[in-house]
Structure formats: C-alpha cells, structure tokens
Design an enzyme around this catalytic site. Structure first.
Site, PDB file in Angstrom:
ATOM      1  CD  GLU A  77      -3.217  -2.540  -4.710  1.00  0.00           C
ATOM      2  OE1 GLU A  77      -4.259  -2.114  -5.238  1.00  0.00           O
ATOM      3  OE2 GLU A  77      -2.475  -3.382  -5.223  1.00  0.00           O
ATOM      4  CG  ASP A  78      -0.409   1.324  -5.536  1.00  0.00           C
ATOM      5  OD1 ASP A  78      -0.314   0.153  -5.122  1.00  0.00           O
ATOM      6  OD2 ASP A  78      -0.827   1.632  -6.664  1.00  0.00           O
TER       7      ASP A  78
END
Ligand code: MN
Length: 715
Positions: A77-78
């Site tokens: 996600e990051d």
C-alpha cells in the site's frame, strides 16, 4: 508493545519453538527496507507500526505466516513494492493475505458513509476468504488507535467513531473480547472526549469507595472457595466498558444506578464448580432474577460462555458477578483467534460458525446496490444485543433483539421457515410479526401449504431469514416472469409467421437476440415477462429488420405487480381480468379447465368437461392454465356416510391432517341405527392432495358413500 525484531522473534518462539525464523527475518528486513524513509505521524520510524502489528498477532499465538504477513501488511500500500514482487519473494499464501489487507484500504467512494460501507463489505469478504486478513486488520487498527494522539482532532474523531461502529463490533462478533474492549477503550476517549472526561472524573471520585466494597465482597467469596475447597481466581474491577459509558450518556443517570459498574469475575476449574458457586452465591445474597444469565448452558453465537448474575449486598450495593472456567475465559478473551492459534496441521480456510454470520450478511445484500442501507443493516446487526429463546423441548436459540417467530423458524431449519404458518409464544397464539423476548418458549406451526410472503420481509430481524425469504420470492417471481415472457414471445413469433407466411429459423432469431441484447433466452423471457424490456415497434424492427414490424400485443407496465404475480390462473393476453370459479363444477388446481368470458363478471373458470359448457358459444371460450407456482387453499365439502362408531371422527380428521390439510368444519349426524353422516369441510391446494385424501377415506372400514357438496369457492 513489541519495538524490536528480536522481541518479536522471542515471542513467536515461546509458543512455537520450531517457527521459521528465517522467514520472519526476511519479512522484517523487506519491510524495514521498504519503509526506510517513511515516518509515522508520531515522528517515529515507520517500521515501529508493522512490528507492533506483528507483535499483537504473536500475542494471539498465530502461525509464522500470519506474523510475516503482519510485518508486510503496509508494504504494497505505502511503498513501491508490488504484490507480484511479494509473491515471488514470499509465496502465494503470504501474498494473498497482504493483498487482502491492501484491498480493504483502497476506497473508491467520496461520500464518507458510502466509503465506510465499502470498507466494511470488503473486510467481510476478505475475512470469509481467510480469517487472518481480519486479524491483521484488527491488530493494525489497534496500533493506529494507540498512536491516534498524533493526528488532528477531526481525524481522531472520525477514526475513533469508525472503530466504535465497525472494528469493535466485528471483534465482538468474532468473540474477541479482549480486542473489542481495548479498541473501545481508546476509541471512546477520542470519539467522545468530553463525556469520557466527565464520566471518568465521576468514577475517579468513587474509586476509593468502590475498591473497598469490591475488596470486602472478594474476601467473602474467597471464603466460599476455601470452604468448598475449590480452586479459583477472583478478579474485581470497576467496569469501564463502552456499555457503561453509553448508559451514563444516554440515561443521564448517576453511577450508583448502574447495575453492572462493580464487577467480580471468578475463574474456576470445572463447569460443576461454576454452578456450585452460583448456587452458593444466590443463597447468600439476594440476586436479581432478570439479570441472571446462564451463558454456559446457552452459549452465545460468538462462542462466549459464562454465568452472569447481579447480587445486592446488605449495604445496598449491586455487583455483577461472572463465573466461568479457565478455558471459557480464554475463549471469551481471544475468540476466533484462539481457534487459529499455532498448532500442527491447522487449516485457516476451514469453516467457523462465527464466520457464517458474515457470509449471510454479504449474501443478503448481494442484490442491494445501496451502500448506506448495507451499512445501516450490518451496523444494526453487529451491535444489537442477542436474545435467547427456547424451543418447546428446551433447546436454546440465539437471535438478535427484535427477532420474530419467523426468524426463529428459519433459525431452526430452512424448511420450518418456508412452511411456517403461525406460532405459539409461551402457549399463546401470536401474530408472526410479534417481537420475541429473551426466555420466550416458541412453538412454530407449519403447514405444507404455507409459504413465505413478501410481507415477511417487513418484519423479520435476522439476515438469515431475510436472505431465505428474498431468495424464495425472487425465484417465484422470476419463474412467473419467465413463463409470461415465453408466451409473449411465442405469440409474436406466431403472428410473424402468419402475417408473412414465413418459415424461418428460430435459432437464427435467438442468435440475433443474443447479439442485440447480450442476454440468453431465459433472461430475455424474464425481461419481457417482467416488462423490464418492452418490445415496441422500434425494438422489433431491430430484431426483424427485413420485415415491417407486426402488431404488438400491448404490454403495459403494471403497478400492481404482486397481485399479478400471485394470480392463480394464467390467461393469455389479458391483464387484470376478474376471475371467478364456477360453482357448478368447482375446479381445483390440477383439474383440466377452460375459461368462459361472461357478460359482466369477468372470466369464469370451469372444469373442461363441465356440462354447462356443452352449449357454450365457442368464441367465448378462452384457453387458461393454472399458475403452477401460486398456491391457494380451496375449500371443499364432503359428506361421508360411515358406520356410527366411537373414534370415527378422530380417524377422519386424522386422515386430513396426515395429508396436511386443514379442517375448517366437521360435524356428525345420525341417519340410521348403525350409520351416520359426517359433514366435513377442508382445504386442499390441488387435485393431487384431494385425490390422496379421498382414496384414504375410501379405506375407512365399511364406508358407504363419499359425496361432494357443491360449494362457492372464493377466488
Ligand atoms: Mn497499517
């Protein structure tokens, strides 16, 4: 809280000494590298977060796959890592879990409520695929809550409320008492800062007094344990559960009015001792019967077991006492996670009853495109309290508050639900919409002729019942629409052939429909039958470009959908025609029938061979057919001449009830020294049922005659 990798590794090894530490180390270094330049809002290095999440998973004693996935949960996600890269490095199992967690965070809605609904739906779907996804998501939320202080007030409030509305209730549903309480504790503080402050001040103020009272009672109970030589631990506390906060907020009452503020928990070694202690406590102190709950015999649907009772001591203090075994306590704290703790040969995809509820939820809302409705229903279901009702044989059924006898019927068995006709609650006949209360004894009356009605959807409370009823009605409607559509289409084709004197390949037309509308014939029939698709001249021109369009049977959109749908008789080409059943021949479903168009009273349905039709004008006769799916009880009346013997009425009524027919009226009249006439009216749904009953009547010893009386039949 775990802050270093070696702490995590030690924790895992403490319950799983053969854990794959190479895997854990690799997951840690990939995560540490990926997040290297990132910081949390608290200004700490980002890796603190996945480490803490993995630590919580290790507290739950999960396998190394879960712990590794916990370390990697934010990488895709990051950071620049793709899920493909994670899969090639760690394999499909870990990648699937990480992807499940990542997907939940991707939101496409702008509206905050819709976004919440979307998150919730995704979480539920993900967890029913692999429960580890939700365990990671909960651990993730727990750490995010613990570091909420770093965010601005608006964000804090939003996240905290979401935690109260969604995450804590999910933890509760999964039986994870500890997780639920921890989430609620922090969330309440941020979601309602002023109330939290006020209530805690009040509790603080009472602290000394409360601890002293708790101490005294604890000593007395320790005395009981000693007297009976029972091993056990006693924990006392001032409850700070969300339920206490809610009560104080809602009712604006003072602390001493709250029944369960002061609580003691006794954890002992056996079920027998739980009951023994309960008996002893009830003897020594006055207890409040309405607040006594035996969740040991009546396990909650999330697996929770314990005895709860509230006593009043002589100085008028109220205490809630919970009594349970050590194993029950472990389940109460860890819930579904306890089931998935590391052990040999564990299968994470295995079914768990606690997940069934979530599956039902998704299933029930599959067709509903409105995310807000989904959210409010799920939120309602997540948080409402449970009630405990009994079958006549004493079996406990757990339902949600507001449930009706219909919910109860479906909870017992789908078939009971489908054929439920009435209900006795505590031996009183009640309407099916009655709301059940805890400890009601419910007895369902079923009948083969009874079927769910759309009305039920208005008052059923559980997702399970809703899903089953909606499914049934949908199926029934679809079938009727399909039949109707097939007829309409058949008519169009026939007229075409007639008008153009054509022979054409129907398969070619079907292909054309398929190409034009991108649906198969079944769906095409259903669409035209339900008027979802109206075949007007324009659309027929598309289907038959080589010809001019034929006259089209007018198909109007009907607002009276349900009355149309449940019609007993199907009449081609007519809409909303009045239908009557002829008294001369009393047709019953299954009989061969013909319709007769009357001057003013609509269509009269006769048996095909009815003598009254012999001289009828041919043009007034109309082909009709029974609607196979509509059931309707027909009242029939028979006179039976039978020997006048004791028990005769019983055996006659026995025959009807064995054949699932309801007797409406039965009477007896003596006609000779040895014979009598039994006049009976009963309901049947078709000729099959009637013939079976008549053939059983014929088997009555020395029966003389069976004569049908003419009777008006309602339509
Ligand atoms: Mn995270």
């Amino acid at each position: 809280m775990v802050k270093r990798f070696f702490e995590l590794q030690e924790k895992v090894l403490s319950y799983h000494n053969k854990a794959n530490t190479t895997l854990l180390k690799k997951a840690y270094s990939v995560a540490a590298d990926a997040h290297l330049t990132q910081k949390r809002a608290t200004n700490e290095p980002f890796i603190i977060h996945p480490l803490s999440v993995a630590g919580t998973l290790a507290d739950m004693k999960l396998d190394e796959i879960s712990v590794a996935a916990g370390l990697l949960h934010d990488v895709v996600e990051d950071t620049d890592y793709t899920i493909g890269k994670i899969e090639s490095m760690f394999g499909k199992e870990i990648a699937d879990i990480v992807w499940g967690v990542t997907k939940i965070s991707k939101i496409s809605h702008f509206d905050p409520e819709d976004a919440k609904a979307e998150t919730l739906k995704k979480m539920i779907i993900a967890m029913t695929n692999d429960v580890r996804v939700i365990l990671i998501k909960l651990a993730d939320r727990l750490h995010n809550m613990a570091t909420l202080e770093a965010l601005n007030e608006e964000k804090r409030k939003r996240i905290a409320r979401e935690t109260l509305e969604i995450y804590a209730p999910i933890a509760f549903r999964l039986g994870m008492g500890k997780m639920k309480t921890e989430l609620e504790d922090i969330a309440f503080k941020y979601a309602y800062p002023e109330e939290y402050e006020r209530i805690n001040n009040e509790i603080e103020h009472k602290q000394k007094w409360a601890m002293q009272k708790l101490g005294n009672l604890k000593d007395e109970i320790a005395g009981i344990l000693k007297q009976y030589k029972i091993t056990g631990e006693i924990h006392s506390r001032i409850k700070r559960d969300i339920s206490i906060y809610r009560k104080l907020m809602r009712q604006n009452i003072t602390l001493d009015r709250v029944y369960d503020l002061l609580a003691l928990r006794i954890i002992t070694d056996s079920v027998e001792n739980c009951y023994l202690l309960m008996g002893e406590i009830h003897q020594r102190w006055q207890y409040i019967p309405a607040r006594w709950r035996d969740f040991i015999a009546n396990q909650k649907s999330n697996g929770y077991q314990s005895i709860h009772t509230t006593i009043i001591t002589s100085d008028a203090g109220k205490f809630e006492i919970q009594i349970r075994t050590g194993e029950m306590h472990r389940i109460a704290e860890e819930g579904i996670a306890a089931h998935w703790q590391y052990k040999e040969g564990i299968n994470f995809l295995e079914n768990d009853e606690r997940l069934q509820w979530f599956r039902d939820m998704i299933e029930a809302h599959k067709e509903n495109p409105n995310p807000k409705e989904f959210l409010s229903q799920v939120k309602g279901d997540l948080t409402t309290n449970e009630i405990y009702v009994f079958t006549p044989k004493g079996k406990v059924i757990t339902l949600k508050k507001g449930a009706t006898p219909i919910d109860f019927a479906f909870a017992i068995h789908t078939e009971v639900g489908f054929h439920c006709k009435g209900a006795y609650v505590n031996e009183q006949l009640v309407p099916l919409r009655t709301k059940l209360q805890s400890s009601d004894v419910v007895d369902i009356i079923t009948s083969k002729n009874a079927n769910p009605s759309a009305d039920w959807l208005k008052y059923v409370g559980t997702s399970r019942a809703r899903k089953k009823i909606a499914g049934y009605i949908q199926k029934k409607e679809n079938l009727i629409y399909w039949e109707k559509g097939k007829k309409i289409w058949g008519k169009i084709i026939r007229e075409y052939k007639k008008k153009h004197n054509l022979k054409f390949n129907e398969d070619a037309i079907k292909d054309r429909i398929n190409d034009t509308y991108r649906i198969d014939m079944d769906n095409f029939y259903r669409d035209i039958g339900s008027n979802k698709r109206v075949l007007d001249k324009k659309s027929l021109k598309v289907l038959f470009p080589e010809l001019s369009a034929p006259e089209v049977i007018p198909v109007k959109r009907s607002s009276k959908k349900t009355s149309q749908v449940y019609k007993l008789i199907i009449v081609d080409g007519y809409k909303d025609i009045d239908i009557l059943f002829a008294r001369c021949c009393n047709p019953i479903k299954g009989d061969k029938i013909t319709g007769y168009i009357t001057h003013s009273r609509g269509l009269m349905i006769h048996k095909e061979n009815c003598s009254n039709l012999k001289n009828a004008v041919q043009s007034r006769l109309k082909e009709v057919s029974w609607n196979e799916i509509a059931d309707f009880p027909y009242l029939v009346k028979y006179d039976l001449v039978v020997p006048d013997k004791p028990g005769m009425l019983n055996s006659i009524s026995g025959i009807t009830s064995e054949n699932n027919s309801n007797i409406k009226k039965i009477g007896i009249e003596k006609i000779s020294q040895s014979m009598c006439k039994v006049k009976i009216s009963f309901e049947v749904k078709d000729t099959n049922q009637l013939n079976k009953i008549l053939s059983d009547f014929k088997k009555i010893k020395h029966i003389d005659s069976i004569v049908r009386r003419k009777t008006p039949v309602q339509n």
